[in-house]
Scaffold this active site. Structure first.
Site, PDB file in Angstrom:
ATOM      1  CB  CYS A 133      -0.892   0.070   1.245  1.00 10.82           C
ATOM      2  SG  CYS A 133      -2.065  -1.247   1.369  1.00 10.82           S
ATOM      3  CG  ASN A 154       1.882   1.312   3.852  1.00 17.63           C
ATOM      4  OD1 ASN A 154       2.927   1.945   3.866  1.00 17.63           O
ATOM      5  ND2 ASN A 154       1.835   0.057   3.460  1.00 17.63           N
ATOM      6  N   GLY A 155       0.278  -1.144   5.804  1.00 14.64           N
ATOM      7  CA  GLY A 155       0.826  -2.027   6.829  1.00 14.64           C
ATOM      8  C   GLY A 155      -0.023  -3.268   6.936  1.00 14.64           C
ATOM      9  CE1 TYR A 190      11.908  -4.445  -6.628  1.00 16.11           C
ATOM     10  CE2 TYR A 190      10.073  -4.679  -5.110  1.00 16.11           C
ATOM     11  CZ  TYR A 190      10.565  -4.694  -6.395  1.00 16.11           C
ATOM     12  OH  TYR A 190       9.732  -4.944  -7.441  1.00 16.11           O
TER      13      TYR A 190
END
Lengths: 491, 491, 491, 491
Positions: free
Chosen positions: B22, B127-128, B268
């Site tokens: 996310c 997000n998570g 990344y």
């Protein structure tokens, strides 16, 4: 919160009509419930054109759902969509627009609604309107429920989630006992198809049988015909049926009330090939025409219907009066209402896209024009204009229902009271306003007679809900009263 | 219940990568929040390509939402959609796939999520990953909550709905104190933009300023650049900021924990032009290449990256080793992965659609091939095949991260442990399996050094979350343990 | 006549580039030609992103065609479309825009074009531009031909229709002998795949072999790689090959001319992994960087490419100069150029959607920025602005081609002469206009050397078509002269 | 060559009907021709539902065209499409399917067709069928014409292209003199609207006036009504009108022939509210019912139409016979024919999607069922089944046209002769095959009388083309004879 999606294509009903808000259909015990439901909803499309949805359950795939704006034939016919809806049990819904979000509908408002409870999932589809939904919603939010739609019907699923009962039919009883208004509900668990009608039975719901062990529930019998199902019986007012393993269990969970079926289902909403309360809708409408011809005769050359809803009454009027029946107005089969108007303004362009006068037939004739109802009166006026432009000698309007003076709060989309022509004009004022040579509505008694009540309307215990004509509301519309609506008695 | 919709178009990341799940973005105090959010989400698209959503609030239109499958550029660029999202405040989300419904995503799983509370509405984007979501969900359903999605993040909004606090920020604190795992959340009320990071600060979240009174919250700084916003600071681990009327109020609602930022964000996930913890991501990656050249030198003619994620490390490796840098593999700018394979089978067709070997450059050369990580190893093998087919004399793999041996439970899509090549093979076994002349991974210490921790990893108090390499999980993944996952200590 | 259809989605190349107008691909003797062609066109997508088409022939289905706006990956990947294209022979085309109808393209302008002749049907796909198409078209219309497109290429099929030859290859020779300009054509009959290059060989065309009896023709070798085809040879300037039953027959139907291959194919148009005239495009570009470093050295801290077209030359420049190579500009992988601009105006928003400066790397450094060409100069200026905003100390532009001063009439989309920055400014004026610290272009001799002509350009007999730099047009652009274009000699 | 595109949605006409193949409409001298044409084509939609097209000319935009599969209301209503069609002159076309490519239609087959000639462009739209198109096409191809469609109508534009005449109306005369068969053509140049009917006047074409200087041409008068245009007159058989600057110039370019208007236009094709040859179509159909009641009386309880095409004749039959008229069959307003059939097979599902029996009305009654024609007989059989299933006591079929025994070659889609029930069965055999109690067709003389020819059909000089009933073809169908069709005389 609203989430805007593409609006559905224009639908063929006129803006100047009352609109049924929903149709429901359920199937259980068949090899592929979704295909039966799609056909059933197609046959019920006249009850709601804005959107439709289907939920099914299959032991492997679990609960699956597809909800779409637009017609059933455009959404639930592709292999690709139907393959996502496997299983022997399912329910479906077509809708015009809910109480919550008129003209600003979100896909999240499209039923069936689904809830996951501790004992498993359930889905419901609702035809009608909950008259205390605003109050219920407020209470539920205060206690921590999160609403996902603006629909009144979502209250039912939250009430079920909070019930302490151990199975879904019992939770549903708990929930529906809190609910006021009109409801014909079909619901499903993983194995059970459930049907319920409110204690007054305002909206229709019928039971059919298909194949050896299959059962279906439908708003109208016309949807049984399309799938070749056998009509079993109507669900009774205040009855709940739970269908599972080929067995139908009936109970009566509510305090009994006098039955008050919606008389407008006979007049306009239901399809003429449906049978309501054991009576053919077509025959009732034809009989309204017969009564009208007796109540309101006039010398003329031709009886013409406003197609298609006025047709059976016009046939009855012509039959009774002996005046020839003819198609003075021709309907364009390829409806449309969004064309760009040419710069040289075209009079009544909206109506012309749907109807055309059969000029050769009309010219110099005295026309009796039969329509089902007058709501705002805008369309009636335009049709009359077209007839006169085409050279009609006289236009006599005959209306197959009494003057529509009050809004419906039981699942029908009606304009506000001040938009109803009959709410602020006498019949004579309407005649002048519409510019016709004569105008007559059937009487409330005449309507009851046509619907099979030989003695007419019993003012103390009317057999039907006729609030739109009489202003007598069988269920107090409490949310609306909170918003300032005044009952007849309070005026 | 799942509702299937059209899947989004192929995205350019390989199946053989870990995937960030996310990105979040919020804006307040600007003339048209949605256009800022659309741009911000576009810049964060690498964090999630499956779907995206935006919610805004405007005093006239109320809360508005649009959620779509596919890229931001394809959904949130049309006037028609953006006009439905007016107002000076809003939040947005891009996602790859939630914990709940891998590969079977419904539009209802797409964030932001919205809830209407007694004191008004709120929307959140997360997000998570919540590691106790299964247990929380079970508890909430038992108490009557209706879940609409299969997302772990929906728990937060239901916990908020049930909080007894009188305002939304306080309800959010209540809710997030019940939640375990990793979370960077942006949320909004009608007037407040809220940002929170979990106590360990696993996922990034930064604050930016735009214009006179505007503020934005973003997963990464690259999204500040696209809208010309000024970087203010990172939200701290365990911090909540509430932004309203041009003011930023900060609080620390959680019990303090040692910070454990995700080191894979450096390796990344994040974009190379972002700045994390004050460090350039590009520079960290380049420095990994430098460390790799020191740790794992080899005689060769050319250093080639696997584009694009291996490029900065390859530049660093070439710089440090003095071996020329070259583009041995060319990426097709017009990705695609769904072509119909011709009947004459094409070796490694999937990879060919995205990459092609620069044959003239490769032939007869000894190649050092630099990639960011090895997950399943399937792609690595195919790329090596293509190099050998093109006539490379030797292929030496250098990997810019340590062996990936453990799944992530904090918001990254990783295969099950038994699909991770390094979980069941030694480095030498992997070398043989991949069929390369040599294979070396950077050490965990080397990685920490490249990320600015000069002394390498402190085994007692590692600065980063490196569970995917070390198996040391800073937050116990309790739902997964319930499902049978075994911690390293338990093996 | 134009027929407007949906325009394709934004393509990632900048408006400020010269654009190749077409790529062609054909296959014969394989089990399912269309799937090979789709893959080949995907690999040639950089030669044309606006639209693509495929024609195949199958004895049962006959000639079949599918032509679509947009990317190959979006149109020619579905089973549904590909099933309509059966057969062992076919040709395909991708295009940017034809001479005929810039920015107003109709699907009827999308190639391949098809014609039914007395002896059977034929389809053709054309890369290049016919410089006497206007005159030919006028003549053909006067004689009764009906044109269906605004494309110059349609002349070929009408000339073939009017030829008196008895077979299609001979008719094609007849037609192409009437045609002036640049053309690499692939064509097909029911059984024959045909390839032709104009006598000067301005555009590329190569022959490949696939499986036992299969042959393919392609604009570039990179499309052979994607299908695993073996490179056989280039089609020679002025050569026609007719491939049938596994046999390749060659002839030279035109009066011989000196070869004048387009040097811009080396500089920018072709993919770096293609091999042109036996030379690696990547290597030529890298060598241009080497030459530039020799011709135009400057003290600096970092060599950065404008991604992606400037990358090989930047690698060469860094290698030769010893100055470190770095990614100062990061490309957004998820291009987009149609976002709605927020009301708080964002400087250079168009460029920001595609590129972002790597601020941490750039700050306080002296940057050598390497780009492939300067056309209008608008993008160059914006990129320089972004670098300076990010804190670069100096910006030195190095351009991997000579100043572009003349339009191309041989199949490349160039602005009118008065829009070419170099046509009306000296290099120093351009430097001031762009606002950079230094600006240098490679010399024409340097470019020839990088392309393998050790002695540089022979002014009397240049090996390449370099009209865009030199104004020396190998074929007189007669239609353009009729429209008022002035040759260099005439100025 | 065929190019497959999405097929249009199901259209409501039954497969078991003859289908008109085209409707044409043109406008000139109005402010925005395209919006008039869109409305006109909407009113003519019953003449062709597969596809539609509009061409306009505007001095700035030039010739513009839009052609689409599907209904006019779905394609030519959006601002976006209509804005691409500016100008005061234009023509349009709706089609079912051309002679060329049944069931495999390409967008290139959709009219209007356009040609650019030396003296400027012209577009044409054609209703009818060219009976020597195959021969003409062969000849044109041999001389170098390139056909873009498989439509017979394209011959006209190629013949025009090759004419030596100096203006377009004269070229059109040249072309149409070479053409055999039936044609009502509307065409346009930049300033002239042209209308032509073949010498026998097989297909209709009428002239209307709109506003001060505007003129329209239309297949039927119902399209004049929708735009409020005044009916001027019919274009005469063999007449060409050229309309420009508010003036209508008439000429008669063909050798005179006896008029042979298609009698099936009266029976079924035209809309009931149109006026053909000065006669109301509705009235003719009603009169057919009157004649039928005289020719073929039967004792019964109810006269029912097969909706909607049998309705006027049923009204006439009921009127004449004195037997009550009723709606025994109800049409579903929301047609559909692509639903997925449930596994429990539903008898006659195709018909059920469109029609339902009004069971309550039908039960135990003797029914006279009035339909317009019997083609294959498949639908008739299913409707009869549904009536008997619903409990009808007797079913008496009365058909408002004589037995259809011969295919039409003049612009109507008919099955091959061996599929026409009446071609291989006597009336009694048909009665048994259909399983009805009685079956009677109107006589050819009766039909002529209903159509206003009091003396019936003159066998030596019939006033109408009635080849489908009589096998007497006024124009020799030469292409079909080449393909093996045998005339009646030759049998």
């Amino acid at each position: 919160m609203t989430e805007m999606l593409e609006m559905p294509p224009a639908h063929p009903f006129d803006d100047d009509k009352l609109k049924e808000e929903c149709g429901v259909f359920g199937a259980v015990g068949v090899a592929d419930a979704a295909s039966f439901i799609a056909l059933g909803l197609h046959a019920l499309q006249h009850r709601g054109q804005e959107a439709g949805g289907i939920v099914t359950y299959d032991t492997e795939a679990g609960f699956q759902s597809a909800r779409r704006f637009g017609y059933v034939r455009d959404n639930f016919t592709s292999q690709k969509v139907m393959e996502t809806l496997p299983g022997p049990i399912g329910i479906g819904h077509v809708r015009y627009s809910t109480a919550g979000s008129k003209g600003n509908t979100a896909i999240r408002d499209v039923q069936p609604f689904f809830g996951e409870f501790a004992m498993g999932g359930a889905a419901i589809a609702h035809n009608g309107n909950i008259t205390n939904a605003v109050a219920l919603r407020r209470e539920l939010i205060e206690r921590g429920s999160i609403f996902q739609s603006s629909s009144d019907s979502e209250c039912i699923i939250h009430l079920m989630a909070r019930s302490l009962q151990r199975n879904i039919p019992e939770r549903m009883k708990d929930a529906l006992r809190r609910v006021e208004g009109a409801f014909s509900v079909v619901a499903m668990t993983r194995t059970k198809l459930i049907g319920v009608r409110d204690p007054r039975g305002v909206r229709p719901l019928v039971l059919g049988k298909v194949g050896d062990k299959g059962y279906v529930l439908s708003s109208e019998t016309c949807a049984l015909d399309i799938i070749g199902a056998e009509f079993v019986r109507e669900i009774e007012p205040g009855e709940m049926v739970v269908i599972s393993d080929g067995k139908v269990q009936s109970s009566k969970p509510f305090e009994p009330k006098p039955s008050r079926f919606c008389i407008f289902e006979h007049v306009y909403f239901s399809r003429p090939d449906s049978i309501l309360e054991g009576r053919s809708v077509y025959e009732t409408r034809r009989q309204i025409g017969v009564e009208l011809a007796i109540e309101a005769p006039v010398e003329a050359d031709l009886v013409c219907p406003v197609p298609d809803s006025g047709t059976p009454a016009a046939i009855g009027y012509a039959f009774q009066s002996g005046i020839p029946y003819g198609m003075g107005i021709i309907r364009n089969q390829y409806m449309g209402r969004t064309f760009i108007e040419p710069s040289e303004q075209i009079r009544n362009m909206g109506v012309r896209l749907k109807l055309n006068v059969n000029r050769a037939l009309i010219r110099d004739k005295r026309i009796i024009l039969v329509d089902d109802s007058v709501v705002r009166g805008t369309t009636s006026q335009k049709i009359k204009d077209m007839l006169l432009d085409a050279g009609a000698a006289e236009v006599h309007f005959r209306i197959a229902s009494p003057p529509t003076m009050w809004p419906c709060f039981y699942g029908v989309d009606t304009p506000d009271r001040d938009k109803l022509l009959a709410a602020y004009m006498s019949v004579e004022q309407m005649r002048v306003h519409l510019g016709v040579d004569s105008l007559q509505f059937i009487s409330l008694d005449g309507l009851y007679r046509a619907a099979g009540v030989a003695e007419g309307r019993d003012a103390n215990a009317p057999r039907y809900c006729d609030a739109c004509f009489s202003g007598e509301y069988p269920v107090v519309p409490s949310d609306m009263i909170d918003k300032g609506f005044k009952l007849k008695a309070a005026e």
